[in-house]
Scaffold this motif. Structure first.
Motif, PDB file in Angstrom:
ATOM      1  N   VAL A 183       0.863  -1.185   0.000  1.00  0.00           N
ATOM      2  CA  VAL A 183       0.000   0.000   0.000  1.00  0.00           C
ATOM      3  C   VAL A 183       0.901   1.237   0.000  1.00  0.00           C
ATOM      4  O   VAL A 183       1.713   1.414   0.904  1.00  0.00           O
ATOM      5  N   PRO A 184       0.797   2.092  -1.016  1.00  0.00           N
ATOM      6  CA  PRO A 184       1.739   3.212  -1.152  1.00  0.00           C
ATOM      7  C   PRO A 184       1.601   4.250  -0.046  1.00  0.00           C
ATOM      8  O   PRO A 184       0.512   4.507   0.463  1.00  0.00           O
ATOM      9  N   LEU A 185       2.752   4.819   0.329  1.00  0.00           N
ATOM     10  CA  LEU A 185       2.814   5.949   1.249  1.00  0.00           C
ATOM     11  C   LEU A 185       4.070   6.741   0.932  1.00  0.00           C
ATOM     12  O   LEU A 185       5.151   6.161   0.787  1.00  0.00           O
ATOM     13  N   GLU A 186       3.924   8.061   0.805  1.00  0.00           N
ATOM     14  CA  GLU A 186       5.106   8.906   0.675  1.00  0.00           C
ATOM     15  C   GLU A 186       5.667   9.105   2.075  1.00  0.00           C
ATOM     16  O   GLU A 186       5.086   9.816   2.899  1.00  0.00           O
ATOM     17  N   HIS A 187       6.790   8.474   2.341  1.00  0.00           N
ATOM     18  CA  HIS A 187       7.366   8.473   3.686  1.00  0.00           C
ATOM     19  C   HIS A 187       8.288   9.671   3.859  1.00  0.00           C
ATOM     20  O   HIS A 187       9.032  10.048   2.942  1.00  0.00           O
ATOM     21  N   HIS A 188       8.271  10.250   5.048  1.00  0.00           N
ATOM     22  CA  HIS A 188       9.059  11.466   5.291  1.00  0.00           C
ATOM     23  C   HIS A 188      10.553  11.186   5.321  1.00  0.00           C
ATOM     24  O   HIS A 188      11.357  12.089   5.078  1.00  0.00           O
ATOM     25  N   GLU A 189      10.961   9.949   5.616  1.00  0.00           N
ATOM     26  CA  GLU A 189      12.388   9.609   5.655  1.00  0.00           C
ATOM     27  C   GLU A 189      12.787   8.648   4.546  1.00  0.00           C
ATOM     28  O   GLU A 189      13.842   8.801   3.922  1.00  0.00           O
ATOM     29  N   LEU A 190      11.967   7.643   4.290  1.00  0.00           N
ATOM     30  CA  LEU A 190      12.356   6.586   3.364  1.00  0.00           C
ATOM     31  C   LEU A 190      12.100   6.941   1.901  1.00  0.00           C
ATOM     32  O   LEU A 190      12.720   6.343   1.011  1.00  0.00           O
ATOM     33  N   SER A 191      11.197   7.862   1.618  1.00  0.00           N
ATOM     34  CA  SER A 191      10.932   8.265   0.226  1.00  0.00           C
ATOM     35  C   SER A 191      12.019   9.254  -0.196  1.00  0.00           C
ATOM     36  O   SER A 191      11.865  10.479  -0.096  1.00  0.00           O
ATOM     37  N   THR A 192      13.128   8.715  -0.687  1.00  0.00           N
ATOM     38  CA  THR A 192      14.317   9.531  -0.963  1.00  0.00           C
ATOM     39  C   THR A 192      14.517   9.857  -2.441  1.00  0.00           C
ATOM     40  O   THR A 192      15.489  10.525  -2.800  1.00  0.00           O
ATOM     41  N   ASP A 193      13.624   9.379  -3.307  1.00  0.00           N
ATOM     42  CA  ASP A 193      13.727   9.686  -4.733  1.00  0.00           C
ATOM     43  C   ASP A 193      13.180  11.097  -4.974  1.00  0.00           C
ATOM     44  O   ASP A 193      11.971  11.310  -5.057  1.00  0.00           O
ATOM     45  N   ILE A 194      14.084  12.046  -5.082  1.00  0.00           N
ATOM     46  CA  ILE A 194      13.680  13.455  -5.199  1.00  0.00           C
ATOM     47  C   ILE A 194      12.856  13.692  -6.453  1.00  0.00           C
ATOM     48  O   ILE A 194      11.975  14.576  -6.479  1.00  0.00           O
ATOM     49  N   THR A 195      13.081  12.905  -7.496  1.00  0.00           N
ATOM     50  CA  THR A 195      12.339  13.114  -8.745  1.00  0.00           C
ATOM     51  C   THR A 195      10.856  12.792  -8.571  1.00  0.00           C
ATOM     52  O   THR A 195      10.036  13.216  -9.390  1.00  0.00           O
ATOM     53  N   ALA A 196      10.526  12.039  -7.519  1.00  0.00           N
ATOM     54  CA  ALA A 196       9.128  11.690  -7.276  1.00  0.00           C
ATOM     55  C   ALA A 196       8.458  12.659  -6.301  1.00  0.00           C
ATOM     56  O   ALA A 196       7.262  12.551  -6.049  1.00  0.00           O
ATOM     57  N   TRP A 197       9.212  13.592  -5.747  1.00  0.00           N
ATOM     58  CA  TRP A 197       8.641  14.544  -4.793  1.00  0.00           C
ATOM     59  C   TRP A 197       7.784  15.585  -5.513  1.00  0.00           C
ATOM     60  O   TRP A 197       7.997  15.904  -6.681  1.00  0.00           O
ATOM     61  N   SER A 198       6.836  16.133  -4.763  1.00  0.00           N
ATOM     62  CA  SER A 198       6.059  17.252  -5.282  1.00  0.00           C
ATOM     63  C   SER A 198       6.945  18.500  -5.336  1.00  0.00           C
ATOM     64  O   SER A 198       8.007  18.566  -4.703  1.00  0.00           O
ATOM     65  N   ARG A 199       6.498  19.479  -6.103  1.00  0.00           N
ATOM     66  CA  ARG A 199       7.253  20.732  -6.207  1.00  0.00           C
ATOM     67  C   ARG A 199       7.396  21.393  -4.832  1.00  0.00           C
ATOM     68  O   ARG A 199       8.457  21.932  -4.484  1.00  0.00           O
ATOM     69  N   THR A 200       6.318  21.319  -4.032  1.00  0.00           N
ATOM     70  CA  THR A 200       6.367  21.933  -2.700  1.00  0.00           C
ATOM     71  C   THR A 200       7.386  21.251  -1.815  1.00  0.00           C
ATOM     72  O   THR A 200       8.179  21.916  -1.125  1.00  0.00           O
ATOM     73  N   ARG A 201       7.406  19.921  -1.841  1.00  0.00           N
ATOM     74  CA  ARG A 201       8.359  19.214  -0.975  1.00  0.00           C
ATOM     75  C   ARG A 201       9.806  19.511  -1.393  1.00  0.00           C
ATOM     76  O   ARG A 201      10.677  19.672  -0.534  1.00  0.00           O
ATOM     77  N   ALA A 202      10.042  19.564  -2.689  1.00  0.00           N
ATOM     78  CA  ALA A 202      11.399  19.774  -3.177  1.00  0.00           C
ATOM     79  C   ALA A 202      11.891  21.195  -2.908  1.00  0.00           C
ATOM     80  O   ALA A 202      13.056  21.395  -2.556  1.00  0.00           O
ATOM     81  N   ARG A 203      10.989  22.188  -3.053  1.00  0.00           N
ATOM     82  CA  ARG A 203      11.435  23.583  -2.971  1.00  0.00           C
ATOM     83  C   ARG A 203      11.113  24.236  -1.635  1.00  0.00           C
ATOM     84  O   ARG A 203      11.783  25.201  -1.239  1.00  0.00           O
TER      85      ARG A 203
END
Length: 443
Positions: free
Chosen positions: A70-90
């Motif tokens: 079951v997918p979850l964008e994890h605050h520590e383990l989701s490390t693929d920056i290309t998959a981040w939202s614009r807000t999370r990245a910037r």
């Protein structure tokens, strides 16, 4: 048709994080009892990408167990920056604030609450494909309880809450965690009220919850962790360490487990070893095995402390694959059970240690509930305090016992440890579940 269990566990093989062995064991035990088992779990890619996976664990998972990620964008383990939202990245701080607010709306648990909607959808899909007869969530995180709560509310499915830890108090101190809210207390009270059973890994944690929620106390059970037999084992004695004559020559003390800086009592162990080695046979070593912290890399402080201990005969020899555990224990003459201290602290390692039949030296406070497992044995050496001199005396006493142990002594110690085999513990718990389900169906 066999009964259907829906098990929710954030971590499941190949993840090698805390609690994964309990989750895998529960799934295996229900399958062996004739149930169909579906597991809802976090994406394996998250654990693999962060070095917290052990692919050999997949070999232990029964192929009859159906695993749904079951997918979850994890605050520590989701490390693929290309998959981040614009807000999370910037604007990571803004993203974090929004994420935490969303967590609290969905389920009152920071960083995991946002997983709740996806878990509900996954539970609905599983139930639609094959009706679920029982849901079990093993926590932490406590959002693992959501599928059971949801299926109970929508379809009347009974659910079990499985606590490996405590949500509303700290097992190290017994105090409330910082930031504990009324929303968390009320959600836990509601979950307890609707549960079919509530499982805990030791009596102190169960007792605390029984006092906090007396109306639900009758639902509470202690279902301990246990040790897992090797794949080739012929019986519960197979984990035992073969007796060898150690009346002369150097000894090898061993520790297997995660070594976290600040939690693992390395300073106390090192100072006690410095004292004890004067009375132990020349050349005696203490071998530490396990991952250094969550990722296995270790902090600079931990690496420096290990390097400083090496001249004393304390050596770190790396992690151990689950499939190699029994083999590594065979290399030791005695064991050091070094744990964080606390009235509710439990450890899966204590059951493995007990099953080896080797002398065991405890390094933790007296309030830590290890005595529940080892208290009636004669190969447990428990210092009266964490003073290095007390620990050193226990190390010397264990060394003396190694040298005097007979084959009959070892057989007795191994036989005592077999009661902690995980499948035996879970089989008893499952039999009680089935009996209560049948009684409910007849009433």
């Amino acid at each position: 048709m066999s009964r259907h269990l829906l098990l929710t566990a954030w971590a499941f093989p190949p993840a090698r994080t805390s609690g994964v062995y309990r989750a895998a064991g529960i799934a295996e035990a229900f399958v062996r009892a004739g149930w169909h088992v579906t597991v809802l779990t976090g994406p394996a890619a998250l654990f693999r990408a962060n070095g917290v996976a052990d692919e050999t664990l997949l070999e232990t998972v029964d192929p009859r167990i159906e695993v749904v990620e079951v997918p979850l964008e994890h605050h520590e383990l989701s490390t693929d920056i290309t998959a981040w939202s614009r807000t999370r990245a910037r604007q990571p701080e803004m993203w974090a604030r929004r994420r935490l607010r969303r967590d609290q709306r969905e389920f009152p648990e920071s960083w995991y609450g946002s997983w709740a909607p996806a878990l509900r959808r996954a539970a609905d899909a599983v139930h639609a494909a094959r009706a679920v007869d029982l849901a079990l969530g093993t926590a932490a995180p406590y959002v693992d309880f959501v599928p059971g709560e949801h299926l109970h509310a929508t379809h009347g499915v009974p659910y079990i809450l499985d606590y490996r830890d405590a949500w509303t108090f700290l097992t190290f101190t017994g105090e409330a965690p910082a930031g504990l809210t009324d929303a968390v207390r009320e959600r836990e009270r509601s979950l307890m009220r609707g549960a079919f059973q509530v499982w805990f890994v030791n009596d102190p944690i169960r007792g605390w919850h029984a006092a906090q929620y007396p109306d639900s106390a009758a639902l509470m059970r202690t279902v301990r962790n246990g040790y897992d037999l090797p794949a080739t084992a012929e019986g519960p004695e197979s984990f035992g360490v073969t007796h060898r004559d150690r009346s002369t020559g150097p000894l090898t003390f061993g520790y297997i487990g995660t070594i976290n800086f600040g939690a693992f009592p390395l300073e106390e162990v090192t100072e006690a070893w410095r004292i004890a080695r004067k009375e132990l046979p020349e050349g005696t070593r203490l071998v530490l095995r396990g991952h250094l912290g969550r990722t296995g890399e270790g902090s600079p402080q931990l690496l420096a402390a290990l390097a400083a201990a090496e001249p004393l005969g304390i050596v770190y020899e790396g992690p151990v694959r689950r499939s190699e555990l029994a083999e590594v224990y065979q290399e030791f003459d005695a064991l050091v059970l070094a744990l964080p201290s606390g009235p509710g602290v439990t450890s899966g390692k204590v059951y493995e240690y007990a099953a080896t039949g080797l002398p065991i030296v405890s390094v933790h406070s007296a309030e830590t509930p290890v005595g529940e497992v080892l208290g009636d044995t004669d190969h447990w050496h428990a210092p009266r305090s964490l003073e290095p001199s007390e620990i050193a005396a226990a190390l010397v006493a264990a060394g003396d016992q190694v040298r005097s142990t007979t084959q009959a002594d070892r057989r007795k110690a191994i036989a005592s440890g077999t009661r902690w085999e995980r499948m035996g513990i879970l089989n008893t718990a499952i039999a009680q579940v089935e009996a209560e389900l049948e009684a409910g169906a007849r009433s």
